[in-house]
Each structure stands twice: as C-alpha cells, then as structure tokens.
Design an enzyme around this catalytic site. Structure first.
Site, PDB file in Angstrom:
ATOM      1  CD  GLU A  80       5.308  12.544  -6.237  1.00 18.93           C
ATOM      2  OE1 GLU A  80       6.325  11.923  -5.899  1.00 18.93           O
ATOM      3  OE2 GLU A  80       4.183  12.300  -5.788  1.00 18.93           O
ATOM      4  CB  CYS A 112       0.531  12.245  -3.699  1.00 16.09           C
ATOM      5  SG  CYS A 112       1.281  11.009  -4.733  1.00 16.09           S
ATOM      6  CG  HIS A 234      -3.311   9.996  -2.748  1.00 13.99           C
ATOM      7  ND1 HIS A 234      -3.075  10.578  -3.968  1.00 13.99           N
ATOM      8  CD2 HIS A 234      -2.359   9.036  -2.588  1.00 13.99           C
ATOM      9  CE1 HIS A 234      -2.015  10.016  -4.517  1.00 13.99           C
ATOM     10  NE2 HIS A 234      -1.557   9.068  -3.705  1.00 13.99           N
TER      11      HIS A 234
HETATM   12  P1  HMG Z   1       1.931  -6.316  -5.829  1.00 15.18           P
HETATM   13  O1  HMG Z   1       3.064  -6.995  -5.191  1.00 15.18           O
HETATM   14  O2  HMG Z   1       1.796  -6.440  -7.277  1.00 15.18           O
HETATM   15  O3  HMG Z   1       0.538  -6.698  -5.287  1.00 15.18           O
HETATM   16  O4  HMG Z   1       2.021  -4.778  -5.398  1.00 15.18           O
HETATM   17  P2  HMG Z   1      -0.081  -7.919  -4.484  1.00 15.18           P
HETATM   18  O5  HMG Z   1       0.575  -9.198  -4.810  1.00 15.18           O
HETATM   19  O6  HMG Z   1      -0.164  -7.478  -3.052  1.00 15.18           O
HETATM   20  O7  HMG Z   1      -1.515  -7.902  -5.156  1.00 15.18           O
HETATM   21  C1  HMG Z   1      -2.312  -6.777  -5.099  1.00 15.18           C
HETATM   22  C2  HMG Z   1      -3.739  -7.250  -4.784  1.00 15.18           C
HETATM   23  O8  HMG Z   1      -4.202  -8.029  -5.895  1.00 15.18           O
HETATM   24  C3  HMG Z   1      -3.819  -8.169  -3.553  1.00 15.18           C
HETATM   25  O9  HMG Z   1      -5.062  -7.884  -2.924  1.00 15.18           O
HETATM   26  C4  HMG Z   1      -3.898  -9.565  -4.162  1.00 15.18           C
HETATM   27  O10 HMG Z   1      -4.565 -10.506  -3.333  1.00 15.18           O
HETATM   28  C5  HMG Z   1      -4.715  -9.265  -5.413  1.00 15.18           C
HETATM   29  P3  HMG Z   1      -5.067  -7.498  -1.359  1.00 15.18           P
HETATM   30  O11 HMG Z   1      -4.455  -8.634  -0.639  1.00 15.18           O
HETATM   31  O12 HMG Z   1      -4.211  -6.233  -1.264  1.00 15.18           O
HETATM   32  O13 HMG Z   1      -6.505  -7.255  -1.074  1.00 15.18           O
HETATM   33  N1  HMG Z   1      -4.542 -10.264  -6.477  1.00 15.18           N
HETATM   34  C6  HMG Z   1      -5.547 -10.723  -7.234  1.00 15.18           C
HETATM   35  N2  HMG Z   1      -6.868 -10.455  -7.247  1.00 15.18           N
HETATM   36  C7  HMG Z   1      -7.641 -11.109  -8.180  1.00 15.18           C
HETATM   37  N3  HMG Z   1      -7.135 -11.992  -9.066  1.00 15.18           N
HETATM   38  C8  HMG Z   1      -5.825 -12.299  -9.083  1.00 15.18           C
HETATM   39  C9  HMG Z   1      -4.967 -11.652  -8.141  1.00 15.18           C
HETATM   40  N4  HMG Z   1      -3.632 -11.708  -7.895  1.00 15.18           N
HETATM   41  C10 HMG Z   1      -3.385 -10.847  -6.872  1.00 15.18           C
HETATM   42  N5  HMG Z   1      -5.346 -13.197  -9.966  1.00 15.18           N
HETATM   43  C11 HMG Z   1       1.528  -2.543  -4.862  1.00 15.18           C
HETATM   44  C12 HMG Z   1       0.952  -3.892  -5.202  1.00 15.18           C
HETATM   45  C13 HMG Z   1       0.411  -1.556  -4.588  1.00 15.18           C
HETATM   46  C14 HMG Z   1       2.414  -2.662  -3.613  1.00 15.18           C
HETATM   47  C15 HMG Z   1       2.378  -2.063  -6.069  1.00 15.18           C
HETATM   48  O14 HMG Z   1       1.536  -1.841  -7.177  1.00 15.18           O
HETATM   49  C16 HMG Z   1       3.152  -0.790  -5.804  1.00 15.18           C
HETATM   50  O15 HMG Z   1       4.256  -0.823  -5.241  1.00 15.18           O
HETATM   51  N6  HMG Z   1       2.608   0.387  -6.227  1.00 15.18           N
HETATM   52  C17 HMG Z   1       3.269   1.685  -6.033  1.00 15.18           C
HETATM   53  C18 HMG Z   1       3.148   2.201  -4.621  1.00 15.18           C
HETATM   54  C19 HMG Z   1       1.734   2.567  -4.260  1.00 15.18           C
HETATM   55  O16 HMG Z   1       0.901   2.862  -5.096  1.00 15.18           O
HETATM   56  N7  HMG Z   1       1.442   2.628  -2.942  1.00 15.18           N
HETATM   57  C20 HMG Z   1       0.119   3.032  -2.472  1.00 15.18           C
HETATM   58  C21 HMG Z   1       0.152   3.764  -1.145  1.00 15.18           C
HETATM   59  S1  HMG Z   1       1.382   5.061  -1.126  1.00 15.18           S
HETATM   60  C22 HMG Z   1       0.659   6.377  -2.026  1.00 15.18           C
HETATM   61  O17 HMG Z   1      -0.496   6.342  -2.316  1.00 15.18           O
HETATM   62  C23 HMG Z   1       1.557   7.514  -2.425  1.00 15.18           C
HETATM   63  C24 HMG Z   1       1.938   7.510  -3.890  1.00 15.18           C
HETATM   64  O18 HMG Z   1       0.876   7.996  -4.666  1.00 15.18           O
HETATM   65  C25 HMG Z   1       3.202   8.364  -4.112  1.00 15.18           C
HETATM   66  C26 HMG Z   1       3.276   9.767  -3.537  1.00 15.18           C
HETATM   67  O19 HMG Z   1       2.752  10.118  -2.498  1.00 15.18           O
HETATM   68  O20 HMG Z   1       3.999  10.551  -4.156  1.00 15.18           O
HETATM   69  C27 HMG Z   1       2.303   6.140  -4.404  1.00 15.18           C
END
Ligand code: HMG
Length: 385
Positions: A80, A112, A234
């Site tokens: 992609e 993906c 994935h």
């Molecule tokens: P964010 O807003 O940074 O994360 O976005 P958050 O605030 O939800 O924190 C993440 C986790 O860290 C949470 O844990 C927090 O509690 C924890 P959870 O509640 O999820 O268990 N946390 C901590 N832990 C320990 N110490 C701390 C601390 N602070 C927070 N101090 C997000 C996270 C994944 C949304 C972001 O990185 C993102 O948008 N990523 C890109 C999209 C993505 O990867 N999506 C995954 C599913 S879609 C997919 O896999 C397809 C893809 O590969 C693309 C394709 O298909 O082409 C992406």
C-alpha cells in the site's frame, strides 16, 4: 488434493532504526506508553534510497537461487506504499531479480490484507499447475504524520515467499474465514503522503473483523480455537495482537496463553508495523523462535483496514527448520544502526514516493538494490550486488 504452500520465506529490513526512547524524549511522552502501552521498542526506518521495490527485491534476492528464478512464472507484490499509479512495483522487481521474460507480474492492494489474497491466488494457481512457482512479496513503509499518536507505530520491511508444490516450510490449508466491511478507519487519498487515520476506531474494527473472520472459519470447518499450537496476527503493534487473542480466547471459552502468540511478536516489537508484510513477519518470527512446530497447525489472522479480514491456517512440515533463513534474519537485526533523532527527521522528510521531479539520491542503503533517483520522470534503480 495437491499439497501447496511455502517452499521458502525470508525478510529484508532497512539498515536503520529509530529507538522509541528517542521519540519519547523529544515529545515528552512517558516511554512506558510505548513499551507497555502498545508493546513496541523500535521501528525500522528506510533510508531515502529505499522504497517498496528495493525492499521487495532485496527480500527475494536473499532467499532465491538461480534454479528458483528460472522456475518462477508469476511475481506478485502486495503493497500500500506504491510508487506509481500504473506500472506495478512487481515489474521493477522482476527486472532487478533477472527473472524470465515469460512471466506475469502484478501489484495487489487492500491495505495490510492484500498479501493474503496473493497467497490464496498463488496456492490455487500452483495447485492447478504443480510445476510452476510463484514469487509473492509483501513490502511496505508504514509512514505516519509526525507528532501524532500513530508516529510510534511506524516501520518498514518486506517478506518474500516462494509458493510451490514443494512446500518445505508449511502447507496452506484449503479452508478460510472471510469478513469485509467498508469502514473509514484508515485510508490514504492520492494527494496524501501519509494515511488519514481514526486510530481508536481502527482498533475496534480490527477486533470485530478478527472475531467475524474466525466465526466464519469455524462455521465452515467446525474447528475449535484450541486446534492451533501457535497464532499469528496482523501486527500494527504487538499489544493489538495480545488484546485480540485475549478476546478470541474469551469468546471460545479458552484460557489465554501468551506463549502461543509470544514468539510471533518478537520481530514486530523492534521492526514496527510493516503493513502487508506484518502478518508474514509474525510467521517468520514464530518459525525462527520455536523448534516444536513440526506437523502442528498455525492460525493466521490477516487484517487490512478499510476493511478486510481472513482467517486461515498453515500446517508445518517435518524438518521445516532446515528450510528457514533464521541466521540471516538475526544477522540483519544485529547489524542495524540506530538513527539520531535529527537523522530520523531528515529521513522522514526526504521521501519521494511516486514523484515525477528529477532527483539524485545519495547512497545509504545496505540492501542489494537501491533507488538512485528520478530522470525525466523515470525511476532509476541500481543493483549493489
Ligand atoms: P494513542 O492515543 O497514543 O494511545 O493511540 P492511547 O492513549 O490509547 O494509549 C495506548 C495504550 O497505552 C493504552 O492502553 C494506554 O492505557 C497505554 P490500552 O488502554 O489500549 O490497553 N498507556 C500507558 N501504558 C503504560 N504507561 C504509560 C501509558 N500511557 C498510556 N505511561 C493508537 C494509539 C493505536 C490509536 C495510535 O498509535 C494509532 O492511531 N496508530 C495507527 C493505527 C493503528 O495502528 N491501528 C491498529 C488497528 S488497524 C490496523 O492494524 C491496520 C493498519 O496496519 C493499516 C492497514 O491495514 O493498512 C494500521
């Protein structure tokens, strides 16, 4: 039925990586958010003279011998991060590898997921023509906008697979569970260099798609979730697989056992998301870190945003370890160079995916092929062999 599957599998990753501690320091974010929250340590960062063509070609070059090259009559590149709207990256890869002109070459796209569609096409083709071999490569640069939550989930790399009727590594099982639902969780319009992402929505859709694909698989096969010795997901980041596996275990009344997914996440933690390649990098990670999988079944959960999911399985062959490239993989990881934050910023900004402006690019890559620049709108690739 003719047995088909993976005869060879190996990956290529860029020479450079970014340590998430450096991102944490610059952004003031607690590094534990990365290490524990999303389960990541580092991500691979391509140099300006690398793209999906060079990574795909290097991955393939490192697993193929001259006899394989002669036998291949189909090359598919799943990506992609395409470099052209018309000419496929597979045609560039075909030329760099010196494959026979009596060959078909094409690119596949659905976020993906598309390498899994390629695998199913390749397996069906080889089942019909058992003397043919298909080169299937998943190659991507997961590049997100700077200073966004997604920045920490970047990564890059390519996995090459030789699909044939001599599946020395793994036989692909004929059954599959499918799920497609149009959702705006992650997409990249033609005028955007990075995707538009609703990150939180994407994690919910991933989970639902995994549940639905598994239900479809189970309904058709009568399989039990406990039938598998290892599970590959994935991997946008490793915590996503842990949460999904926990949920699927709960749904199926099974105790969660981290050991059955842990080996698959080792490479992802230090390489990051590789989009189309991520599931197959999880497979490499599982194969390279476990020696107890002969004749065992491995579950595969493929997901691509937008969204499509497929659940399927491999059965590992006797002596599969002898067909692996584990040492080559470990060597590549051991000899990587950590980028300073300033160099990371330079590399991030110095990208040229699909431009038509003339440019000459310095040599950084340790790959077997490099992207040398653009002349009169044409991309120039060089061999470093
Ligand atoms: P964010 O807003 O940074 O994360 O976005 P958050 O605030 O939800 O924190 C993440 C986790 O860290 C949470 O844990 C927090 O509690 C924890 P959870 O509640 O999820 O268990 N946390 C901590 N832990 C320990 N110490 C701390 C601390 N602070 C927070 N101090 C997000 C996270 C994944 C949304 C972001 O990185 C993102 O948008 N990523 C890109 C999209 C993505 O990867 N999506 C995954 C599913 S879609 C997919 O896999 C397809 C893809 O590969 C693309 C394709 O298909 O082409 C992406």
């Amino acid at each position: 039925m003719q047995q088909v599957g993976i005869e060879k599998i190996g990956f290529y990753i860029p020479q450079f990586y970014v340590d998430l501690n450096d991102i944490a320091k610059e952004t003031g974010i607690d590094p534990e958010k990365y290490h524990k929250g999303i389960g990541q340590e580092c991500f691979a960062m391509p140099s300006p003279d690398e793209d999906v063509v060079t990574m795909a070609s290097s991955a393939a070059q490192r697993i193929l011998n001259d006899t394989d090259k002669v036998a291949i009559d189909t090359v598919m590149v799943a990506t992609e991060s395409g470099i052209d709207q018309s000419k496929s990256s597979a045609v560039y890869v075909h030329a760099l590898l010196g494959l026979s002109p009596n060959c078909r070459a094409l690119e596949l796209k659905q976020a993906c997921y598309s390498a899994t569609a390629g695998l199913r096409l390749a397996a069906s083709y080889v089942a019909m023509y058992p003397d043919k071999k298909v080169l299937l490569i998943a190659s991507d640069f997961a590049r997100y906008e700077r200073n966004t939550p997604a920045e920490a989930t970047q990564g890059a790399g390519a996995v090459a697979m030789l699909i044939s009727a001599q599946p020395k590594v793994a036989v692909i099982q004929p059954h599959f569970g499918l799920y497609t639902e149009s959702v705006m969780d992650f997409w990249r319009p033609n005028d955007c260099a990075t995707p538009l992402v609703d990150g939180k929505l994407s994690t919910r859709i991933y989970l639902r798609a995994a549940q639905e694909a598994w239900r479809h698989y189970q309904a058709q096969t009568g399989a039990s979730f406990a039938d598998f010795t290892a599970y590959c997901y994935h991997l946008p980041f490793s915590k996503m697989a842990i949460k999904t596996h926990q949920q699927l275990c709960r749904d199926n009344g099974q105790d969660f056992c981290e050991e059955s997914i842990a080996s698959g996440m080792i490479y992802n933690r230090v390489i990051g998301n590789t989009y189309t390649a991520a599931l197959y990098l999880a497979l490499c990670s599982t194969l390279d870190h476990r020696d107890d999988l002969e004749n065992k079944h491995i579950a595969m959960m493929s997901y691509g945003s937008g969204s499509v999911a497929e659940y399927f399985a491999f059965t590992l062959q006797k002596d599969y370890q002898q067909a692996l490239f584990s040492q080559q993989h470990q060597q590549m990881l051991a000899t990587r160079e950590r980028l300073s934050f300033a160099d990371y910023e330079d590399f991030w900004h110095c990208r040229d995916e699909g431009s038509s402006s003339d440019v000459l690019i310095a040599h950084y890559s340790a790959g077997d092929f490099r992207f040398a620049g653009i002349e009169a709108g044409k991309r120039i690739y060089q061999s470093c062999l």
